[in-house]
Write a protein that holds these residues in place. Structure first.
Motif, PDB file in Angstrom:
ATOM      1  N   ALA A 116       0.833  -1.205   0.000  1.00 34.89           N
ATOM      2  CA  ALA A 116       0.000   0.000   0.000  1.00 34.89           C
ATOM      3  C   ALA A 116       0.867   1.254   0.000  1.00 34.89           C
ATOM      4  O   ALA A 116       0.617   2.209  -0.754  1.00 34.89           O
ATOM      5  N   ASN A 117       1.900   1.269   0.828  1.00 36.36           N
ATOM      6  CA  ASN A 117       2.799   2.424   0.887  1.00 36.36           C
ATOM      7  C   ASN A 117       3.594   2.580  -0.406  1.00 36.36           C
ATOM      8  O   ASN A 117       3.701   3.685  -0.951  1.00 36.36           O
ATOM      9  N   GLU A 118       4.140   1.489  -0.900  1.00 37.32           N
ATOM     10  CA  GLU A 118       4.951   1.559  -2.131  1.00 37.32           C
ATOM     11  C   GLU A 118       4.121   2.100  -3.304  1.00 37.32           C
ATOM     12  O   GLU A 118       4.603   2.899  -4.093  1.00 37.32           O
ATOM     13  N   LEU A 119       2.873   1.642  -3.410  1.00 37.25           N
ATOM     14  CA  LEU A 119       2.007   2.141  -4.483  1.00 37.25           C
ATOM     15  C   LEU A 119       1.685   3.618  -4.267  1.00 37.25           C
ATOM     16  O   LEU A 119       1.716   4.423  -5.207  1.00 37.25           O
ATOM     17  N   ALA A 120       1.369   3.981  -3.013  1.00 35.17           N
ATOM     18  CA  ALA A 120       1.045   5.381  -2.702  1.00 35.17           C
ATOM     19  C   ALA A 120       2.216   6.303  -3.039  1.00 35.17           C
ATOM     20  O   ALA A 120       2.025   7.397  -3.574  1.00 35.17           O
ATOM     21  N   GLN A 121       3.444   5.848  -2.747  1.00 32.80           N
ATOM     22  CA  GLN A 121       4.635   6.664  -3.054  1.00 32.80           C
ATOM     23  C   GLN A 121       4.789   6.873  -4.556  1.00 32.80           C
ATOM     24  O   GLN A 121       5.398   7.844  -4.998  1.00 32.80           O
ATOM     25  N   LYS A 122       4.242   5.938  -5.358  1.00 32.90           N
ATOM     26  CA  LYS A 122       4.325   6.043  -6.823  1.00 32.90           C
ATOM     27  C   LYS A 122       3.137   6.808  -7.403  1.00 32.90           C
ATOM     28  O   LYS A 122       2.942   6.829  -8.621  1.00 32.90           O
ATOM     29  N   GLY A 123       2.276   7.374  -6.531  1.00 36.30           N
ATOM     30  CA  GLY A 123       1.161   8.169  -7.019  1.00 36.30           C
ATOM     31  C   GLY A 123      -0.103   7.380  -7.301  1.00 36.30           C
ATOM     32  O   GLY A 123      -1.065   7.913  -7.862  1.00 36.30           O
ATOM     33  N   VAL A 124      -0.135   6.112  -6.912  1.00 37.13           N
ATOM     34  CA  VAL A 124      -1.315   5.281  -7.127  1.00 37.13           C
ATOM     35  C   VAL A 124      -2.297   5.476  -5.959  1.00 37.13           C
ATOM     36  O   VAL A 124      -1.877   5.514  -4.798  1.00 37.13           O
ATOM     37  N   SER A 125      -3.576   5.613  -6.262  1.00 38.56           N
ATOM     38  CA  SER A 125      -4.602   5.740  -5.213  1.00 38.56           C
ATOM     39  C   SER A 125      -4.897   4.376  -4.609  1.00 38.56           C
ATOM     40  O   SER A 125      -5.218   3.433  -5.341  1.00 38.56           O
ATOM     41  N   VAL A 126      -4.818   4.278  -3.275  1.00 44.39           N
ATOM     42  CA  VAL A 126      -4.970   2.997  -2.584  1.00 44.39           C
ATOM     43  C   VAL A 126      -5.963   3.120  -1.433  1.00 44.39           C
ATOM     44  O   VAL A 126      -5.877   4.059  -0.635  1.00 44.39           O
ATOM     45  N   VAL A 127      -6.881   2.166  -1.353  1.00 40.18           N
ATOM     46  CA  VAL A 127      -7.718   2.011  -0.171  1.00 40.18           C
ATOM     47  C   VAL A 127      -7.305   0.688   0.479  1.00 40.18           C
ATOM     48  O   VAL A 127      -7.384  -0.367  -0.157  1.00 40.18           O
ATOM     49  N   ALA A 128      -6.809   0.772   1.724  1.00 36.11           N
ATOM     50  CA  ALA A 128      -6.412  -0.437   2.447  1.00 36.11           C
ATOM     51  C   ALA A 128      -7.503  -0.777   3.458  1.00 36.11           C
ATOM     52  O   ALA A 128      -7.919   0.084   4.236  1.00 36.11           O
ATOM     53  N   LEU A 129      -7.961  -2.002   3.422  1.00 27.56           N
ATOM     54  CA  LEU A 129      -8.981  -2.480   4.350  1.00 27.56           C
ATOM     55  C   LEU A 129      -8.312  -3.359   5.398  1.00 27.56           C
ATOM     56  O   LEU A 129      -7.653  -4.343   5.059  1.00 27.56           O
ATOM     57  N   GLU A 130      -8.458  -2.989   6.655  1.00 25.94           N
ATOM     58  CA  GLU A 130      -7.832  -3.712   7.760  1.00 25.94           C
ATOM     59  C   GLU A 130      -8.924  -4.174   8.727  1.00 25.94           C
ATOM     60  O   GLU A 130      -9.714  -3.364   9.209  1.00 25.94           O
ATOM     61  N   ALA A 131      -8.948  -5.489   9.001  1.00 27.16           N
ATOM     62  CA  ALA A 131      -9.996  -6.057   9.859  1.00 27.16           C
ATOM     63  C   ALA A 131      -9.888  -5.565  11.299  1.00 27.16           C
ATOM     64  O   ALA A 131     -10.886  -5.496  12.017  1.00 27.16           O
ATOM     65  N   GLY A 132      -8.691  -5.222  11.733  1.00 30.57           N
ATOM     66  CA  GLY A 132      -8.481  -4.828  13.125  1.00 30.57           C
ATOM     67  C   GLY A 132      -8.442  -3.315  13.309  1.00 30.57           C
ATOM     68  O   GLY A 132      -8.656  -2.543  12.379  1.00 30.57           O
ATOM     69  N   GLY A 133      -8.158  -2.907  14.546  1.00 28.75           N
ATOM     70  CA  GLY A 133      -8.049  -1.489  14.879  1.00 28.75           C
ATOM     71  C   GLY A 133      -6.618  -1.005  14.755  1.00 28.75           C
ATOM     72  O   GLY A 133      -5.738  -1.725  14.273  1.00 28.75           O
ATOM     73  N   ARG A 134      -6.395   0.238  15.212  1.00 25.43           N
ATOM     74  CA  ARG A 134      -5.057   0.820  15.098  1.00 25.43           C
ATOM     75  C   ARG A 134      -4.476   1.021  16.492  1.00 25.43           C
ATOM     76  O   ARG A 134      -5.100   1.646  17.345  1.00 25.43           O
ATOM     77  N   TYR A 135      -3.304   0.448  16.707  1.00 22.72           N
ATOM     78  CA  TYR A 135      -2.594   0.589  17.979  1.00 22.72           C
ATOM     79  C   TYR A 135      -1.176   1.026  17.659  1.00 22.72           C
ATOM     80  O   TYR A 135      -0.551   0.474  16.766  1.00 22.72           O
ATOM     81  N   LEU A 136      -0.683   1.989  18.400  1.00 24.51           N
ATOM     82  CA  LEU A 136       0.665   2.500  18.169  1.00 24.51           C
ATOM     83  C   LEU A 136       1.497   2.266  19.427  1.00 24.51           C
ATOM     84  O   LEU A 136       0.956   1.845  20.455  1.00 24.51           O
ATOM     85  N   PRO A 137       2.817   2.524  19.361  1.00 26.56           N
ATOM     86  CA  PRO A 137       3.664   2.175  20.518  1.00 26.56           C
ATOM     87  C   PRO A 137       3.137   2.618  21.880  1.00 26.56           C
ATOM     88  O   PRO A 137       3.259   1.878  22.856  1.00 26.56           O
ATOM     89  N   ASP A 138       2.513   3.778  21.965  1.00 29.23           N
ATOM     90  CA  ASP A 138       1.969   4.214  23.261  1.00 29.23           C
ATOM     91  C   ASP A 138       0.879   3.273  23.771  1.00 29.23           C
ATOM     92  O   ASP A 138       0.611   3.218  24.967  1.00 29.23           O
ATOM     93  N   ASP A 139       0.219   2.573  22.845  1.00 28.83           N
ATOM     94  CA  ASP A 139      -0.895   1.697  23.220  1.00 28.83           C
ATOM     95  C   ASP A 139      -0.438   0.289  23.613  1.00 28.83           C
ATOM     96  O   ASP A 139      -1.197  -0.454  24.245  1.00 28.83           O
ATOM     97  N   TYR A 140       0.772  -0.099  23.194  1.00 28.84           N
ATOM     98  CA  TYR A 140       1.210  -1.478  23.440  1.00 28.84           C
ATOM     99  C   TYR A 140       1.371  -1.722  24.932  1.00 28.84           C
ATOM    100  O   TYR A 140       1.742  -0.833  25.694  1.00 28.84           O
TER     101      TYR A 140
END
Length: 523
Positions: free
Chosen positions: A26-50
Motif C-alpha cells: 500500500a505504501n509503495e504504491l502510494a509513493q508512486k502516485g497510485v490511489s490505494v484504499v487499504a482495508l484492515e480487519a483490526g483497529g489501530r494501535y501504536l507504541p503508546d498503546d502497546y
C-alpha cells in the motif's frame, strides 16, 4: 491523512490487510502516485498503546475470531481454536513478529530441482530466479534497517544469547551471531535503538523494531494517496461477467455491509484469511472460489518445522532480559540429506515470560516435572527451532460451513499433518539444540512441542504453470488479471528462513510491477 476515496471510485487499488505484504504494498504504491484504499480487519494501535504484559497484549492484538483445526499436528490437540498466532490490527503481524530478517538461500528457490522427488511432498520450484531477488532484498533490508547488512551494526548479545553462543562454539558451529534483525542497534530512519525491554512479541514500545504500523502505513497516508479503513472485515471480492474483479464487500465496525469499487484488488490477509476470502467469494462463474481453477487455493499450507528447546543451569540466566530473538545458529540451515532429511533449519534464541511458559512449555503436562521447571525459570535458557517443512496438497485451509464468525461467514478450518521429513528434521533439531546447552553444563534440557506461534505460508502458491498453483511470479492470479496475492500465502515453498524479509521484498517488487502495468494500461 489521505482524503477519503469515494466508495464508487473504481480507479483505486484495494489492498486487503496491512501487514508485511499489504502494508508495504500500500505504501509503495502510494509513493508512486497510485490511489490505494487499504482495508484492515483490526483497529489501530501504536507504541503508546502497546502493553508490556503477555496476556493483556495477546487480547489487544491477536486475531481471536473463531477458527477450527484438524489433522494429527500437536497444535490441533492443544490449541484447537488457535492454529496460529497472528495479529488483527493495522500493521498486521509485523506488530508481533520477532524481527528476524533472513534472505532465502539460492537453492531454496528451486526446492523441487534441489531435493528431487520427496514422496508425499508437493514440491515445486519458484518461478523466480535467486539472482532476480537480489535488488529487491537489498531494498527490503534498507527499508527495515536490517542489522549486519549495509554497514549497520549488529545488536548486542544478551545473556540468553551468550549461553547459546558458548554452547554453539563448543559444538564447532561457525555461523553464530546476534542475527540480521529489523531492530535498530543505533538510531535509524527516525526510530530509536533497541532498549532491550524484552517484549518484542507485544509490540515494540520504542519503535526500534520495524513495523508497518508506524513506518509504511503513516508514510503512505502522508502522500495523500492512501486511505486506511480500520475495523473493515472483508466478506467477499466481487467480479463482473467478464471475470474481472470489480470491488470488495466488507463489514464496518458497526456491522454494516459496505462496498468499495476497485481497479485492482490485492489480498494480503495471511495464509488462512487470504484463501478463506477467495473461497468465500465463490459465484456462479467461479463455483469453487476465485482464482481456483487449479483447485490449489488453500492447499500446500506450510507453517515451518518448529519446536523449542529449553535448558536449566545451576546459575541464573534471566533469558527474558533483552531482545526476544537475540541470536541465531545458521550452520544447520544447509541442504545436506546425509542428516536424514532434505532442507535445513535455524536455531534462534527465544524467551517467553512466565505466563506464556506456563501455557506453552508442554500443554496439558501439569505435574512435578513441569512445576519444577517453572521453579527454575530464572536459570533457564531457550531457543526456537525453525526449518523448511514440506508442502503437501492435503495440508490445507478449507471453509468450515458449520462454524460461522461474528459476521456470519464460514470460518477457516486448518488441516495439517507433519510430513516424515518434518519429523526427521525436528528430531535432529531437538538433539542438536539439547547438545548446544549440554556443551555448557545444562543440568536438564527439554524439547517442547510446536506452539501456535508460527509462520503461515503457501495456500495460494506461485507456479510457472496455472494448473500447479494460484499466482504467477508477480503474485498475479493465473485466472483473474486484476486480482493479486501479496502475502506469504504466495510462497511456493517455505525455505528455512523466517519469511518476513521475503514477503517485504516481494511486496516492493509487486508494487513496481503493478504501477508499471497500470501506467502501460495493461491493468
Amino acid at each position: 491523512m489521505a482524503a477519503p476515496f469515494d466508495q464508487n471510485d473504481d480507479t483505486v487499488v484495494v489492498v486487503i490487510g496491512t501487514g508485511a505484504g499489504g502494508g508495504v504494498l500500500a505504501n509503495e504504491l502510494a509513493q508512486k502516485g497510485v490511489s490505494v484504499v487499504a482495508l484492515e480487519a483490526g483497529g489501530r494501535y501504536l507504541p503508546d498503546d502497546y502493553v508490556n504484559d503477555e496476556w493483556e497484549s495477546f487480547g489487544q492484538l491477536a486475531w481471536v475470531d473463531p477458527r477450527t483445526t484438524s489433522g494429527d499436528w500437536r497444535v490441533a490437540k492443544d490449541f484447537s481454536g488457535l492454529p496460529a498466532w497472528i495479529v488483527k490490527a493495522v500493521g498486521g503481524t509485523t506488530t508481533h513478529w520477532a524481527g528476524a530478517s533472513l534472505r532465502f538461500q539460492p537453492h531454496e528457490w528451486k526446492a523441487a530441482t534441489t531435493y528431487g522427488g520427496v514422496q508425499g511432498a508437493n514440491l515445486l520450484d519458484w518461478p523466480i530466479e535467486a539472482e532476480e531477488m537480489e535488488p529487491w532484498y537489498a531494498k527490503a533490508e534498507d527499508k527495515l534497517g536490517v542489522t549486519r547488512t549495509n554497514g549497520r551494526p549488529g545488536l548486542p548479545g544478551n545473556n540468553n544469547y551468550l549461553v547459546f553462543e558458548k554452547g554453539a562454539r563448543a559444538l564447532g558451529y561457525k555461523d553464530v551471531h546476534t542475527g540480521r534483525m529489523a531492530i535498530n542497534a543505533e538510531d535509524f530512519d527516525e526510530r530509536l535503538p533497541c532498549q532491550q525491554t524484552g517484549f518484542c512479541f507485544q509490540g515494540c514500545k520504542w519503535g526500534a523494531k520495524w513495523s508497518a504500523a508506524y513506518t509504511d502505513i503513516p508514510r503512505g497516508e502522508a502522500t495523500g494517496n492512501l486511505e486506511v479503513r480500520e475495523n473493515a472485515h472483508v466478506a467477499r471480492i466481487l467480479h463482473n461477467q467478464d471475470g474481472k474483479v470489480t470491488g470488495v464487500e466488507y463489514f464496518d465496525k458497526d456491522g454494516n455491509l459496505q462496498m468499495q469499487k476497485a481497479r485492482i484488488v490485492c489480498v494480503a490477509g495471511n495464509s488462512f484469511e487470504s484463501p478463506r476470502m477467495l473461497l468465500n467469494s465463490a459465484s456462479a462463474m467461479f463455483p469453487d472460489g476465485l482464482a481456483n481453477s487449479s483447485g490449489q487455493v488453500g492447499r500446500n499450507y506450510m507453517r515451518h518445522m518448529t519446536g523449542s528447546v529449553y535448558a536449566v543451569f545451576d546459575k541464573p540466566v534471566k533469558m527474558w532480559r533483552g531482545t526476544t530473538m537475540a541470536g541465531i545458529i545458521q550452520d544447520e540451515s544447509r541442504h545436506d540429506p546425509s542428516r536424514g532429511f532434505v532442507g535445513g533449519y535455524e536455531m534462534e534464541t527465544l524467551a517467553l515470560g512466565i505466563p506464556f511458559m506456563a501455557a506453552f512449555l508442554d500443554p496439558g503436562a501439569w505435574g512435578r516435572e513441569f512445576t519444577s521447571a517453572l521453579d527454575q525459570y530464572e536459570n533457564m535458557a531457550g531457543m526456537w527451532l525453525v526449518g523448511e517443512d514440506m508442502p503437501q496438497e492435503t495440508n490445507r485451509v478449507t471453509l468450515n460451513n458449520d462454524v460461522k464468525d461474528q459476521w456470519g461467514l464460514p470460518v477457516a478450518n486448518v488441516h495439517f499433518s507433519d510430513h516424515p521429513n518434518d519429523i526427521a528434521m525436528r528430531n535432529h533439531a531437538y538433539k542438536q539444540g539439547a547438545a548446544v546447552y549440554e556443551a555448557v553444563g545444562a543440568t536438564r534440557t527439554f524439547p517442547t512441542p510446536p506452539y501456535p506461534s508460527t509462520h503461515n505460508l503457501g495456500t495460494n502458491r506461485m507456479s510457472e504453470n496455472a494448473r500447479d498453483g494460484v499466482v504467477n511470479k508477480w503474485g498475479q492470479t493465473h485466472d483473474i488479471a486484476n486480482l493479486f496475492i501479496s502475502d506469504g500465502s504466495q510462497f511456493t515453498t517455505g525455505a528455512a528462513e523466517n519469511p518476513t524479509l521475503t514477503i517485504v521484498a516481494l511486496a516492493i517488487r509487486q508494487a513496481d510491477h503493478i504501477a508499471r502495468e497500470m501506467s502501460a494500461g495493461t491493468l
